[in-house]
Each structure stands twice: as C-alpha cells, then as structure tokens.
Scaffold this active site. Sequence first.
Site, PDB file in Angstrom:
ATOM      1  N   THR A  36       6.058   2.095  -5.417  1.00 58.77           N
ATOM      2  CA  THR A  36       6.525   2.809  -4.220  1.00 58.77           C
ATOM      3  C   THR A  36       7.265   1.925  -3.228  1.00 58.77           C
ATOM      4  O   THR A  36       7.912   2.443  -2.316  1.00 58.77           O
ATOM      5  CB  THR A  36       5.335   3.456  -3.480  1.00 58.77           C
ATOM      6  OG1 THR A  36       4.434   2.431  -3.030  1.00 58.77           O
ATOM      7  CG2 THR A  36       4.603   4.443  -4.375  1.00 58.77           C
ATOM      8  N   CYS A  76       3.237   2.033   8.175  1.00 56.00           N
ATOM      9  CA  CYS A  76       3.468   3.371   7.632  1.00 56.00           C
ATOM     10  C   CYS A  76       2.146   4.123   7.643  1.00 56.00           C
ATOM     11  O   CYS A  76       1.086   3.556   7.943  1.00 56.00           O
ATOM     12  CB  CYS A  76       4.024   3.283   6.216  1.00 56.00           C
ATOM     13  SG  CYS A  76       2.871   2.531   5.033  1.00 56.00           S
ATOM     14  N   GLU A 108      -0.309  -2.596  -7.132  1.00 57.62           N
ATOM     15  CA  GLU A 108       0.023  -1.193  -7.322  1.00 57.62           C
ATOM     16  C   GLU A 108       0.428  -0.914  -8.768  1.00 57.62           C
ATOM     17  O   GLU A 108       0.019   0.099  -9.357  1.00 57.62           O
ATOM     18  CB  GLU A 108       1.151  -0.773  -6.376  1.00 57.62           C
ATOM     19  CG  GLU A 108       1.516   0.696  -6.511  1.00 57.62           C
ATOM     20  CD  GLU A 108       2.701   1.106  -5.672  1.00 57.62           C
ATOM     21  OE1 GLU A 108       3.417   2.036  -6.100  1.00 57.62           O
ATOM     22  OE2 GLU A 108       2.933   0.492  -4.603  1.00 57.62           O
ATOM     23  N   SER A 145       3.415  -2.994   6.458  1.00 56.29           N
ATOM     24  CA  SER A 145       2.028  -3.396   6.698  1.00 56.29           C
ATOM     25  C   SER A 145       1.893  -4.323   7.902  1.00 56.29           C
ATOM     26  O   SER A 145       0.915  -5.056   8.033  1.00 56.29           O
ATOM     27  CB  SER A 145       1.457  -4.069   5.442  1.00 56.29           C
ATOM     28  OG  SER A 145       2.305  -5.108   4.994  1.00 56.29           O
TER      29      SER A 145
END
Length: 343
Positions: A183, A31, A145, A286
Amino acid sequence: MPRLRRQEGRLRDLPVDGEKKVLLAAPRGYCAGVDRAVVAVERALARYGAPVYVRKQIVHNVHVVRTLEDLGAVFVEEVDEVPEGAHVVFSAHGVSPAVVRAAAERGLRAIDATCPLVTKVHREAVRFARQGRRILLIGHTGHEEVEGTAGEAPEYVTIVNSPDDVDGLEVEDPANLVWLSQTTLSVDETMETVRRLRERFPELQDPPSDDICYATQNRQVAIKQIAPQADLVLVVGSANSSNSVRLGEVALEYGARAAHRIDDASEVRQEWLDGVRTIGVTSGASVPEVLVQELLDDLADAGYADVEATVTAEEDLVFSLPKELREDAAGNRDARALGGRGR
C-alpha cells in the site's frame, strides 16, 4: 508526542539571491491507519496497564516508538518473546496467519491494529488464492506488510520488487494472473511495473480497486506539485518508512534540485541550505506533526519564516478502533471508537 529539545540558532541565516520561503505540503504526516494503530497502543496501555507488547514497530517512526516505550509499550520481533497470556498488539503493517496462530498457541490476548487498507489487500489475496490464481504481489521483499500479505497464500504469491524484476518472471499459466501491491509504494513506479507485467502477460487481471492507499497517493501528489519549485525538499520520516523514502524519490523525479529524508530537524545540515531560496517540506504517513513544526522552527532561524501551504487534498477519515478497545474497563464507549468522517 512531546516536543524534542530544540537547539535554537543551530542553522544560520545566510544571504541568498531572492526571498526565502517554505512550501509546506498538505496533506502530510499521520494517515488514518497510523493514527488508529498508535491510539490502539495508547488505549491498550490505559486499559490493561503496562507492559503491553507490540510485535514489530507499531508504525515505522523511531520517535513514535520511543514515546510509546516511555509509556510502557514493549516492542518485540516475534510473539515467542511475549510472556504467555500477555496482551500483544499487531502493528499497522499486518501479520500473516502463521503469526496469529503462534500468538493463539501462547495464549496471548491479541489486538489487531492492522490498517484496514492493508486488511483489504489480505482479503483480496485470500480470495484470489481460493480461485487458484497466481498472485503477482508488487512490493519490497522483507517489508512487514509484504510478508503479511504473502503469508495469506504463500503457495500462490510471487513478489515483484520493481519493474526490473518483470523480465525474469516465470509463471505456469500466463492466463491466470492477477496483481496486488503493497500500500505504500510509489504510484508511478507501481504503474510502470504493471505496464511491463501486462506487456509480458496480456491477460493479467487488475485488483477490484487500487491497493496503494489514499494517504500515500495524496502525499505523493502534493510533493509532485511542490518539487518543480523547490531548490531543496526535506522529507520528515524514518529510514524504514517505505512511504517516506518514496516521497524523497518522487521529489527528485519531479524536479527538486535536492531532497533529503530526515528523522527530525536535528539532522538538517547547514550546507544543504547554501544558495537555497525555496524549501519544500513534507512528512511520511507515520510522522507526528510536532516533528514538522520543529523543523519549521529551525528553518525560521535560518531565514525561512515565510511558509506557504500547498494543499492538494483534504483528509478527514478516521478508522474505528480494534474491537477490544472500543470501550474502557467500565464499559464506556470511546469517543472515536467507530471512526467515520471528521474529527
């Protein structure tokens, strides 16, 4: 990323009832946030020379980390492991203000490679905390995160790991709640958590926009379309990659007979292919595309040479590089410094 050494013919072409084929998901793989973070480490090494230190894995993929280590990146768990005055890159998953302060106290030259979509969630947490609201953060305890987002306002954040956590929640003011999310979660599970939260707390407020990133959603939409047709789904991605793990779960939920997450093609077992006509293939956000192509090569050896793309969205977003890396040492602007649409 260089290709791995492939063992040709490792998987055998055994007969099945019908024609063999692969349904290849698109979008898949890198991404914009992952691309930005990996390029940031590469540019930092080119500009400042090795070693450049990286707090945690820059992204959750073992092959990416090993490749960057070969270039001179040194991965550490915390900034106190970094020599004073050295360059340190913060990973795509983001860090708490406490980590930023600790780096500054050591005189480290920090480069923030946090995904801009994660930064958006951080800012929302800060804003809601300033308003005195209790923040219900949907995400996985211990994930980097979540630690970074919660660290923006720890006294205002309650982590909700799953829908099953909802019944046990206790809050002081049910009329002053807002939810945010990690996310990289399953869209469906997150919405189920929100539904159950709203049943208990009808005045729960929504964030100004969806926190689950566009890339996570796009990859889940693609695998949802493939799963009902697939005897087997293979998800390329590392075990600590939340979005990769979610893709396997979504595939099973939407009808795939079997699903396996693999770091690379070498982990595919011959017995997984017994009686399998249609294989769905995707990869987490990833994952370098070379790992998918190597998987397709191995599957072709096993008779799955017919590859049909299943395209559910087009992605052309490129995020700008961290400000420290937009120019080289001579002051020349990097070609992709400010990001935008298209490549």
